[in-house]
Design an enzyme around this catalytic site. Structure first.
Site, PDB file in Angstrom:
ATOM      1  N   GLU A 109       0.826  -1.212   0.000  1.00  0.00           N
ATOM      2  CA  GLU A 109       0.000   0.000   0.000  1.00  0.00           C
ATOM      3  C   GLU A 109       0.859   1.260   0.000  1.00  0.00           C
ATOM      4  O   GLU A 109       2.055   1.226   0.260  1.00  0.00           O
ATOM      5  CB  GLU A 109      -0.939   0.010   1.203  1.00  0.00           C
ATOM      6  CG  GLU A 109      -0.331  -0.453   2.524  1.00  0.00           C
ATOM      7  CD  GLU A 109       0.901   0.287   2.976  1.00  0.00           C
ATOM      8  OE1 GLU A 109       0.878   1.544   2.943  1.00  0.00           O
ATOM      9  OE2 GLU A 109       1.893  -0.343   3.367  1.00  0.00           O
ATOM     10  N   GLU A 150       4.470  -0.700   1.136  1.00  0.00           N
ATOM     11  CA  GLU A 150       4.558  -0.887  -0.325  1.00  0.00           C
ATOM     12  C   GLU A 150       4.495  -2.347  -0.747  1.00  0.00           C
ATOM     13  O   GLU A 150       4.524  -2.644  -1.941  1.00  0.00           O
ATOM     14  CB  GLU A 150       5.861  -0.291  -0.898  1.00  0.00           C
ATOM     15  CG  GLU A 150       6.058   1.186  -0.652  1.00  0.00           C
ATOM     16  CD  GLU A 150       7.376   1.698  -1.230  1.00  0.00           C
ATOM     17  OE1 GLU A 150       8.088   0.930  -1.936  1.00  0.00           O
ATOM     18  OE2 GLU A 150       7.709   2.858  -0.967  1.00  0.00           O
TER      19      GLU A 150
END
Length: 347
Positions: A171, A314
């Site tokens: 994310e 991420e």
């Protein structure tokens, strides 16, 4: 309303799987967690010869209305700027995905920026301005929450239909550790202080302010609930809801799910509350340095594969743990048994 029906992974092949693992040319149990991972893969795919096809990392990005109040060390614009970095191939997750043979998809779940049509970017934008601020009310309407969940499910369904059977989630969203902290507090019952960390690097004063703002967010929700979708709509980000929907759909389709760190962990917490059998399909990649991640893992009874002091997000932890998953599959499928190798077993 989405249906959250996930079948538990069958234990029907367990005896054969344990026998196959135990009879490999090694002392009993000597490959530790790799053996447990191999058993999980065999259960999910119901075979002694699991195959891992077209593994993907799906990075979900979204903005949070509460970020404007100063709950992060970085300004909100960093969300869209980092999405540009992902699309240009320059972020940590790009590097780790390339290094480990993972395909990468970036999803705009609700970033306050107009990217236009871009190669490698999926437009699943629920709102053009991100979520509302949970300091004043709900971050999203229930309709928006359900849209984000459905978007995640649709993306994973398309991956499955294209031959993928392993999907990891990462994310990007300034302020999303605060959102994950609130979700973790509400769904685990742990004290708020145990769920709140420094995020992108807050100093002591910034951490104190973050805690004060999150307590304010709890205080203004007069009709408090621990129902997962109510919590998600109240405090979640569009990226967290999209990940949760994707995780549930992956488990429903009997795909392996690689959960990254604290933010992905919040999505996994929601998924597990909605469909407890989700956990049969989940691999918790690493232990984040973010304080609330330990709370999540303890509540779920989950053990992370690696502990490298990571706190980037991420999907980086999922990408780094991926070689261990590949190794577990290869061990089960390729390692010789004592009989095949002509090696004497223990007395």
């Amino acid at each position: 309303m989405m249906q959250f029906q996930v079948e538990p992974a069958s234990r029907g092949l367990d005896t054969a799987l344990r026998q196959a693992i135990d009879n490999k040319t090694k002392p009993l149990g000597s490959l530790g967690r790799i053996e447990a991972l191999a058993l999980q893969l065999g259960r999910i795919q119901q075979t002694l010869l699991p195959t891992l096809r077209r593994p993907h990392i799906v990075v979900c990005a979204g903005d949070h209305g509460a970020a404007k109040a100063g709950i992060s060390a970085y300004p909100q614009e960093v969300t869209w700027q980092m999405v540009e970095n992902f699309l240009a191939g320059g972020a940590a997750i790009n590097v780790f995905a390339r290094a480990n043979g993972l395909e990468l998809i970036i999803v705009d779940c609700g970033v306050a920026h107009d990217f236009g049509e871009r190669p490698g970017l999926i437009d699943a934008k629920v709102s053009a301005i991100g979520t509302a601020s949970y300091l004043d009310g709900a971050a999203m309407t229930m309709a928006q929450c359900e849209t984000a969940l459905a978007n995640g499910a649709r993306i994973v369904a398309q991956l499955d239909e294209a031959g993928c059977n392993v999907v990891g989630f990462g994310e990007m969203g300034i302020g999303n550790t605060a959102s994950a902290s609130l979700i973790s507090h509400c769904l685990t019952g742990a004290p708020l202080a145990d769920c709140v960390g420094r995020g992108t690097g807050l100093d002591d004063a910034g951490l104190a302010r973050k805690r004060q703002l999150l307590q304010q967010a709890l205080d203004v929700w007069l009709q408090r609930s621990d129902e997962p979708l109510a919590v998600l709509a109240r405090y979640g980000g569009f990226e967290i809801a999209t990940m949760a929907g994707g995780m549930l759909e992956a488990a429903r389709r009997k795909m392996l799910v690689l959960v990254d760190g604290f933010i992905s962990g919040a999505a996994a917490l929601i998924a597990a509350k909605l469909a407890p059998a989700f956990l049969d399909y989940a691999v918790f990649s690493h232990l984040s340095q973010e304080r609330g991640h330990q709370v999540q893992l303890a509540h779920l009874g989950a053990r992370p594969l690696i502990d490298l002091d990571l706190r980037l997000g991420e999907g980086t932890g999922a990408a780094l743990a991926w070689p261990l998953v590949k190794s577990a599959s290869a061990m089960l499928g390729e390692m010789a048994s004592f009989a095949e190798a002509g090696v004497a077993e223990r007395l």
